[in-house]
Design an enzyme around this catalytic site. Structure first.
Site, PDB file in Angstrom:
ATOM      1  N   THR A  93       0.814  -1.229   0.000  1.00  0.00           N
ATOM      2  CA  THR A  93       0.000   0.000   0.000  1.00  0.00           C
ATOM      3  C   THR A  93       0.847   1.279   0.000  1.00  0.00           C
ATOM      4  O   THR A  93       0.299   2.360  -0.154  1.00  0.00           O
ATOM      5  CB  THR A  93      -0.890   0.071   1.260  1.00  0.00           C
ATOM      6  OG1 THR A  93      -0.033   0.018   2.395  1.00  0.00           O
ATOM      7  CG2 THR A  93      -1.901  -1.062   1.302  1.00  0.00           C
ATOM      8  N   LYS A  94       2.139   1.157   0.190  1.00  0.00           N
ATOM      9  CA  LYS A  94       2.956   2.349   0.387  1.00  0.00           C
ATOM     10  C   LYS A  94       3.260   3.063  -0.939  1.00  0.00           C
ATOM     11  O   LYS A  94       3.092   2.483  -2.012  1.00  0.00           O
ATOM     12  CB  LYS A  94       4.251   1.988   1.139  1.00  0.00           C
ATOM     13  CG  LYS A  94       3.986   1.287   2.489  1.00  0.00           C
ATOM     14  CD  LYS A  94       3.500   2.228   3.581  1.00  0.00           C
ATOM     15  CE  LYS A  94       2.722   1.567   4.693  1.00  0.00           C
ATOM     16  NZ  LYS A  94       3.417   0.872   5.721  1.00  0.00           N
TER      17      LYS A  94
END
Ligand code: PLP
Length: 380
Positions: free
Chosen positions: A181-182
């Site tokens: 998700t980063k």
């Protein structure tokens, strides 16, 4: 409107070719691509030493170990973070001392840090929440005065700048996350950056079984079969397949950053009119840049609906959201171990905050749909 998830990982089309190249090369685990990824990452930020790891969690553990954190030590850390920032302190045998946050930046509050310093304090952990650079000047001075180290959890802060410098380029050991998700991803992965040769060397050695020198070379042409274990280390290495994914992301980082900022602009445009919401601000210091890993809204105290109800209603409309973070001092293990701790700002933010979808494929019409849905629900 169709289902809008909280997150979808952006993978440039060329990623598949890069992975195939790695598979065809015959070298799958940590090798030349990890080296290149470390170099390119360092070139991008201007960091001195870059040690790729299997996760940010691993990088944090290595950072604590390299700063000699162990039993008897106290580490001041915000409770408002992902549990791994805290769990890894516990892994070393040290005690996390939970600290409150600043209401505006949602990063550790310098004034609260000051009150928590004791003879046992060894270091402070700063989390750049959501990509907002924390106000480092006061904390850096405080640390210097008391002889403390600072570790920066920059899991959200790749590309964030504090007063003209990228997060990770200062004197503090800094840990990045490349989780799916980063902002920059290798699916799973992390990076420890430092300007200190000793911290770099010990982190590198401990990241691969405590084996001295570049152990991966022992399987390559220039390597030999000999290795020496100088400390009981860990297996925290990144693989070449993951590094290849990261290198592709780095190629597109300008466009990725531009798009994230554009999405934030859209949210501000459509949610800005809603007086029941508090929107996140830009960094309140000069020459500083938010990395916009998360766009977190807060329900103001006059809102007629609770945060939990808002999540449910958005879920019914097929809009995914998330909460960053459930404070660690309220988690079962830490509550049982350390008893009741009062962190008023952290607790009040936790019950009112919500993270909205923020990923590369979002269009303006989707952001408008999410925003208008929130406006409809919270104006009731
Ligand atoms: C994601 C995250 C981590 C952990 O990152 P991993 O790479 O999944 O280990 C640590 N701290 C914060 C603040 C995070 O959001």
């Amino acid at each position: 409107m169709k289902n809008i998830p909280f997150h979808k990982t952006y993978l440039p089309r060329t990623t598949l070719c890069s992975i195939k190249d790695v598979l065809d090369s015959g070298w799958l685990t940590s090798g030349p691509r990890v080296k290149t990824f470390e170099q390119e990452f360092g070139n991008h930020l201007g960091t001195r030493h870059n040690i790729a790891t299997s996760s940010c969690t691993a990088a944090l553990h290595l950072a604590y170990l390299s700063h000699d954190v162990g039993p008897g030590d106290e580490i001041i850390v915000p409770s408002f973070t992902f549990c791994s920032t805290i769990n890894t302190i516990v892994h070393t045998g040290a005690t996390p001392i939970f600290c409150d946050i600043d209401e505006k930046t949602l990063c550790i509050d310098y004034k609260c840090v000051k009150k928590l310093i004791t003879k046992k304090t060894k270091g402070v952990v700063v989390v750049h929440f959501a990509g907002m650079p924390a106000d480092m000047d006061g904390i850096n001075q405080l640390a210097k005065k008391h002889g403390l180290f600072i570790i920066e959890d920059a899991a959200h802060a790749f590309g964030a700048k504090y007063k003209g410098s990228f997060i990770g380029t200062g004197d503090n050991t800094t840990c990045f996350s490349f989780y799916a998700t980063k902002n920059l991803t290798t699916i799973e992965g992390g990076m420890l950056t430092t300007s200190n040769d000793k911290i770099a060397n010990s982190s590198r050695v401990m990241s691969f079984h405590g084996i001295s020198k570049d152990a991966w070379k022992r399987y390559s042409k220039e390597g030999s079969w000999k290795y020496d274990v100088v400390s009981p280390g860990y297996k925290y290495n990144l693989t070449d397949i993951q590094a290849a994914i990261g290198l592709e992301q780095l190629q597109h980082i300008k466009a990725i950053t531009r798009k994230r900022n554009q999405i934030v602009g859209w949210y501000r445009k459509y949610l800005g009119i809603n007086r029941n919401l508090i929107l996140p601000s830009d960094p309140p210091y000069e020459n500083s840049t938010h990395a916009w890993h998360l766009f977190t809204i807060r329900l103001s105290s006059n809102s007629s609906i609770s945060r939990d109800q808002l999540i449910e209603e958005l879920k019914n409309k097929k809009i995914g959201t998330s909460v960053h973070f459930i404070p660690n001092h309220l988690q079962t293990y830490y509550k049982n171990k350390y008893g009741k701790i009062s962190l008023p700002v952290t607790e009040s933010i936790y019950t009112s905050i919500l993270s909205l979808p923020l990923f590369i494929e979002l269009t303006e019409s989707k952001v408008r749909y999410v925003s208008n849905t929130i406006n409809d629900i919270t104006y009731k």
